[in-house]
Design a protein around this motif. Structure first.
Motif, mmCIF file in Angstrom:
data_model
loop_
_atom_site.group_PDB
_atom_site.id
_atom_site.type_symbol
_atom_site.label_atom_id
_atom_site.label_comp_id
_atom_site.label_asym_id
_atom_site.label_seq_id
_atom_site.Cartn_x
_atom_site.Cartn_y
_atom_site.Cartn_z
ATOM 1 N N ASP A 133 -17.024 44.683 -3.298
ATOM 2 C CA ASP A 133 -16.328 44.004 -4.397
ATOM 3 C C ASP A 133 -16.833 42.567 -4.550
ATOM 4 O O ASP A 133 -17.030 42.085 -5.665
ATOM 5 C CB ASP A 133 -14.813 43.996 -4.161
ATOM 6 N N ALA A 134 -17.037 41.890 -3.425
ATOM 7 C CA ALA A 134 -17.531 40.507 -3.461
ATOM 8 C C ALA A 134 -18.953 40.461 -4.025
ATOM 9 O O ALA A 134 -19.288 39.571 -4.817
ATOM 10 C CB ALA A 134 -17.494 39.895 -2.064
ATOM 11 N N LYS A 159 -31.890 32.903 -6.494
ATOM 12 C CA LYS A 159 -31.880 32.440 -5.100
ATOM 13 C C LYS A 159 -30.445 32.217 -4.625
ATOM 14 O O LYS A 159 -30.099 32.555 -3.489
ATOM 15 C CB LYS A 159 -32.693 31.153 -4.959
ATOM 16 N N LEU A 160 -29.605 31.642 -5.489
ATOM 17 C CA LEU A 160 -28.189 31.452 -5.145
ATOM 18 C C LEU A 160 -27.523 32.800 -4.880
ATOM 19 O O LEU A 160 -26.741 32.950 -3.936
ATOM 20 C CB LEU A 160 -27.450 30.731 -6.274
ATOM 21 N N THR A 161 -27.842 33.770 -5.733
ATOM 22 C CA THR A 161 -27.269 35.114 -5.596
ATOM 23 C C THR A 161 -27.702 35.746 -4.282
ATOM 24 O O THR A 161 -26.870 36.303 -3.551
ATOM 25 C CB THR A 161 -27.715 36.000 -6.781
ATOM 26 N N ASP A 162 -28.998 35.656 -3.971
ATOM 27 C CA ASP A 162 -29.509 36.235 -2.724
ATOM 28 C C ASP A 162 -28.830 35.599 -1.510
ATOM 29 O O ASP A 162 -28.457 36.289 -0.558
ATOM 30 C CB ASP A 162 -31.026 36.049 -2.629
ATOM 31 N N LYS A 163 -28.656 34.270 -1.551
ATOM 32 C CA LYS A 163 -28.003 33.578 -0.439
ATOM 33 C C LYS A 163 -26.548 34.033 -0.314
ATOM 34 O O LYS A 163 -26.075 34.305 0.799
ATOM 35 C CB LYS A 163 -28.067 32.061 -0.653
ATOM 36 N N ALA A 164 -25.844 34.141 -1.434
ATOM 37 C CA ALA A 164 -24.433 34.555 -1.398
ATOM 38 C C ALA A 164 -24.304 35.968 -0.838
ATOM 39 O O ALA A 164 -23.421 36.245 -0.020
ATOM 40 C CB ALA A 164 -23.818 34.464 -2.790
ATOM 41 N N ILE A 165 -25.178 36.869 -1.247
ATOM 42 C CA ILE A 165 -25.118 38.253 -0.769
ATOM 43 C C ILE A 165 -25.453 38.315 0.723
ATOM 44 O O ILE A 165 -24.816 39.053 1.482
ATOM 45 C CB ILE A 165 -26.019 39.167 -1.629
ATOM 46 N N ALA A 166 -26.411 37.497 1.161
ATOM 47 C CA ALA A 166 -26.725 37.446 2.596
ATOM 48 C C ALA A 166 -25.520 36.926 3.383
ATOM 49 O O ALA A 166 -25.199 37.439 4.465
ATOM 50 C CB ALA A 166 -27.942 36.558 2.835
ATOM 51 N N ASP A 167 -24.824 35.922 2.829
ATOM 52 C CA ASP A 167 -23.621 35.391 3.485
ATOM 53 C C ASP A 167 -22.534 36.457 3.566
ATOM 54 O O ASP A 167 -21.853 36.583 4.586
ATOM 55 C CB ASP A 167 -23.091 34.168 2.738
ATOM 56 N N ILE A 168 -22.383 37.225 2.492
ATOM 57 C CA ILE A 168 -21.382 38.304 2.473
ATOM 58 C C ILE A 168 -21.701 39.313 3.570
ATOM 59 O O ILE A 168 -20.820 39.712 4.338
ATOM 60 C CB ILE A 168 -21.339 38.989 1.087
#
Length: 186
Positions: free
Chosen positions: A124-125, A163-172
């Motif tokens: 969901d995130a 890049k922001l999206t990739d970082k957020a998904i990696a954090d998730i």
């Protein structure tokens, strides 16, 4: 709105999505007791649904037991009923002024269900983050169409948003992996 504004807005929204995921995962119980389990329990307080932490003091008695001490003695039965009705698998019992809420040990099957729940929250995130990326890219395309920015600027900004999206998904993924490890630890 400039490309910097769009990127900053997307970054802020992605950070909020991560915060939401963390708070949702805090609800998923592990083998240990923590007062966060009861955060979403509401008690009927003089006709108004009220959060349990507004009508009682929550403490940890030991690693597997939460202590709930009502601010008003007559609220004990209502709090006990609210915890039982919250469908958390908890069975509170009153002992004097304090309500003891033992958290049962999780079975292997229940732990796997919890991991599935964690993965569902993560998905969901990720969907929320991808929607934020889509919205930012649409705003960039609109700026290009309105001749406010060049196509090169749009492409650079889109790459930054990606890049922001990739970082957020990696954090998730990292947050969920930690929670899974915590849930599966006996």
């Amino acid at each position: 709105m400039s490309t910097a504004d769009i990127k900053k807005n997307a970054q802020d929204k992605m950070a909020k999505s991560l915060d939401t995921l963390k708070s949702d995962l805090a609800k998923v119980r592990t083998g240990r007791a923590h007062v966060g389990i009861l955060d979403h329990v509401t008690v009927d307080y003089y006709g108004n649904p009220t959060a349990i932490n507004q009508v009682a003091n929550l403490t940890l008695i030991d690693a597997r037991t939460i202590g709930v001490t009502p601010f008003e003695k007559k609220m004990g039965a209502a709090i006990e009923k609210a915890i039982r009705d919250a469908d958390l698998g908890l069975n509170p019992s009153a002992q004097g002024d304090t309500i003891r809420v033992p958290t049962p040990a999780l079975t292997e099957e229940r732990r796997k269900e919890m991991v599935k729940l964690c993965k569902g929250e993560a998905e969901d995130a990720k969907i929320a983050v991808r929607n934020i990326r889509r919205d930012a890219n649409e705003q960039l395309k609109k700026l290009t169409k309105d001749k406010a920015i060049s196509e090169d600027e749009e492409r650079r900004a889109s790459d930054d948003v990606q890049k922001l999206t990739d970082k957020a998904i990696a954090d998730i993924d990292k947050i969920v992996a930690e929670k899974e490890k915590e849930v599966l630890t006996v």
